[in-house]
Design an enzyme around this catalytic site. Sequence first.
Site, mmCIF file in Angstrom:
data_model
loop_
_atom_site.group_PDB
_atom_site.id
_atom_site.type_symbol
_atom_site.label_atom_id
_atom_site.label_comp_id
_atom_site.label_asym_id
_atom_site.label_seq_id
_atom_site.Cartn_x
_atom_site.Cartn_y
_atom_site.Cartn_z
ATOM 1 N N GLY A 41 38.502 41.212 14.062
ATOM 2 C CA GLY A 41 39.234 42.122 14.934
ATOM 3 C C GLY A 41 40.709 42.074 14.631
ATOM 4 O O GLY A 41 41.506 41.562 15.452
ATOM 5 N N TYR A 42 41.086 42.567 13.477
ATOM 6 C CA TYR A 42 42.484 42.570 13.054
ATOM 7 C C TYR A 42 43.076 43.986 13.106
ATOM 8 O O TYR A 42 44.005 44.269 13.849
ATOM 9 C CB TYR A 42 42.616 42.043 11.618
ATOM 10 C CG TYR A 42 42.495 40.548 11.441
ATOM 11 C CD1 TYR A 42 42.484 39.690 12.525
ATOM 12 C CD2 TYR A 42 42.410 39.993 10.170
ATOM 13 C CE1 TYR A 42 42.376 38.318 12.343
ATOM 14 C CE2 TYR A 42 42.308 38.629 9.967
ATOM 15 C CZ TYR A 42 42.290 37.797 11.065
ATOM 16 O OH TYR A 42 42.192 36.446 10.882
ATOM 17 N N SER A 43 42.534 44.880 12.286
ATOM 18 C CA SER A 43 43.159 46.184 12.070
ATOM 19 C C SER A 43 43.124 47.065 13.313
ATOM 20 O O SER A 43 42.190 47.003 14.120
ATOM 21 C CB SER A 43 42.457 46.908 10.921
ATOM 22 O OG SER A 43 42.647 46.207 9.716
ATOM 23 N N GLU A 61 40.654 35.135 2.659
ATOM 24 C CA GLU A 61 40.188 36.517 2.510
ATOM 25 C C GLU A 61 40.688 37.126 1.217
ATOM 26 O O GLU A 61 39.957 37.850 0.536
ATOM 27 C CB GLU A 61 40.653 37.360 3.695
ATOM 28 C CG GLU A 61 40.106 38.786 3.638
ATOM 29 C CD GLU A 61 40.567 39.637 4.813
ATOM 30 O OE1 GLU A 61 41.776 39.656 5.081
ATOM 31 O OE2 GLU A 61 39.710 40.264 5.440
ATOM 32 N N THR A 83 46.516 46.422 1.778
ATOM 33 C CA THR A 83 46.465 47.401 0.705
ATOM 34 C C THR A 83 47.263 46.930 -0.504
ATOM 35 O O THR A 83 48.195 46.126 -0.386
ATOM 36 C CB THR A 83 47.024 48.763 1.162
ATOM 37 O OG1 THR A 83 48.423 48.621 1.419
ATOM 38 C CG2 THR A 83 46.319 49.267 2.402
ATOM 39 N N ASN A 84 46.895 47.446 -1.671
ATOM 40 C CA ASN A 84 47.573 47.028 -2.893
ATOM 41 C C ASN A 84 49.057 47.373 -2.884
ATOM 42 O O ASN A 84 49.877 46.661 -3.464
ATOM 43 C CB ASN A 84 46.891 47.657 -4.103
ATOM 44 C CG ASN A 84 45.627 46.907 -4.492
ATOM 45 O OD1 ASN A 84 45.179 46.018 -3.769
ATOM 46 N ND2 ASN A 84 45.051 47.268 -5.611
#
Length: 705
Positions: free
Chosen positions: A438-440, A555, A688-689
């Site tokens: 439950g992060y984003s 992660e 994201t990259n």
Amino acid sequence: MTTGFGAEAEEFAASVAGVVESGWGTAVAAPAGDLPTLAEAAVAQGWYEPGGEGALDFLAAAVRELGARACPLPIADAYVTARLADDATRARVASGEVRPLVAVAPRPDGTVFEHLDAAEGATHVLRLVPGAAAAELLPIERTDPAPGLAVPAWSRVTVTTEGALTCGRGAEDVAAALSVHRLGLAIRALGAAARVHALAVEHAKVRRQFGRAIGAFGAVQQRVAACQIDLAAGERLVEDAVGHVLAGGPDAGLAAELAIRFVRDTAPSIMFGAQHTLGAIGYFEEHEAPWLFRRVHADLSRLETLRAPGVDRALVEDGRSLPASNLGPVAEAFREEVRALLAAHRRDGGHDAEGLRAEMAGRGLFALAWPRAEGGREATVEEQVVLNEEMKYARGPVDRAMSAAMLLGHSILRHGTPEQKAEFLPLIREGRMAFCLGYSEPEAGSDLASLRTAAVRDGDHWVVNGQKSWTTRGQTASHVWLAVRTDPDARPRHAGITIFLVPMDTPGIQIQRHVALSGEISCTVFYDDVRIPDSMRVGEVNGGWKVIGDALAAERVIMGGVAATLLRQLDDLLDVLRRDPAGTLGPDGSRPRARLASLAARLQAARVLVLAATRSMNDAAASGARVRLAAPMAAVLSGELAEDFGQGMLEILGPAAALGPDAPGAAGAGLFEHGLRLAPMFVIGGGTNDVQRGIIARALGLPRE
């Protein structure tokens, strides 16, 4: 410059750098550099002796320093000659009496060689003919300059067969010599690219435009980080290749060709990227960049004249696989244990999930790195790498259980209460912890510090309100690892975050399902006045960032572990290609073959970066930019490779790679098209990259945007 060849080799390289600095200078000296005089100093310093000793790591470290100064002193040529020659000739090379250049002859009787570096002062050409049983050392009769891109200028060299010496003891010797010489050119080009990249990074810190340092601009940060990733991957691949050659194993030639291919593909973009960052300052000849530019492209163009069987032929026609990193006897013995375990539970192309889970739990594999007191095996970092690689490669059905151990287990061990450890560690150890993250949130993806889901204290409870997005496996999870804001006024922003481990059946939690491009289910999870006891808090109030840091580190290693998944895809692709190489790939030099070689080289680069990242995450004593950057670089390279891999399958195999598993004629049983659809997640997930490249840029010292 980077260090990676061992202390003694780096000391030798530093000595070489010092002598070249005084006897040649920087790259700006290239037009007027005195190579014969520098060669005399090299003899006095013993630079031509590593060939006799087989010390390729010493040579590689030294050639890297020459590249950084755009100096084509042919010590690699001397090394290769010494490796093939008899004792008497080797002594003549070491003393400087014989100063050889290496060239590949299109015909056994070739006596004229084009595009040779450093012919001034050279005495012989070592003529290598691929496939021949021996090489010949031929006296130089005449040299004619061939000015152009290369500075100092190349030469057209004519030799005589009178007084020729035969070198080598078979075709394998000649092939190995050619491979090492090609690797030397690639290392020199990479050294030149590394030097101009370093200059560009420093320039970006101090050059001001529009009132601020240009390194603060997002476009500059993205470019610099992209160059850093390619540079670091190339350096790691070179080190890996040198290690394989020194070990003398069967993978030495392929490891060298993979490094060469990667450098050929990336060194020009590193060079151009640095030129763009330097701008006009690096465009004029008072600066080192123009001379390094010439050196990079000249050396890489010479690789085209030194033809050797390529990566594609080794993988397809010769039936080879990408070289594995030998992680030591303990880890490699453990690898055999894991493979045997997977084989024992293989069923109809898949695995018996429950049987595999149960046996892994019994062996303590989910708690591999935990203390024995907690049911773990206190495994080495190398054993952890092995388990992750083998499970990913085999598509083992225990991914969620392993993720729970890596993402939750370590954090609970470090931050959990005795009650939390008693409740959750057994579940994780047994592979039964069905969790979701439950992060984003809609406004907080990669920027977790911006999360808004709030928890307000109410006695012994907390009341949570907010929304989490992209919660993978939320519909089947028993618990959510939940990050919430407990202090809205905290500064910096991440200081007010707390972690809870919450049952998903808690009243007020509602789930909305979404189907991803990959076909996977992800969820939006709503939290409406969700009351949770303080006993569910993991770590200190407002101390969640430390807990998140432990989990995110793991992660990003998991995200980098996509390399093992792509290795399986590559091997599946090779199974298809080997049935009809001519029909699928075409002749040597074809575009599909070049595409395959580039993908394989990038995959090998990702694998060595993933290994470095995993080790750095578990080495508390490790320090330095090279270590700090390993994880984000592995994540970026692996994620972008996944996308390129999916596209490459379509380019190489055509529409058959776009068919699903139920379609007749589907290549790879439909897994290739699924890999393409899944690929964007490897760029998005775990930060994201674009964000990761920003992290890399700041770690290099560039200011915040």
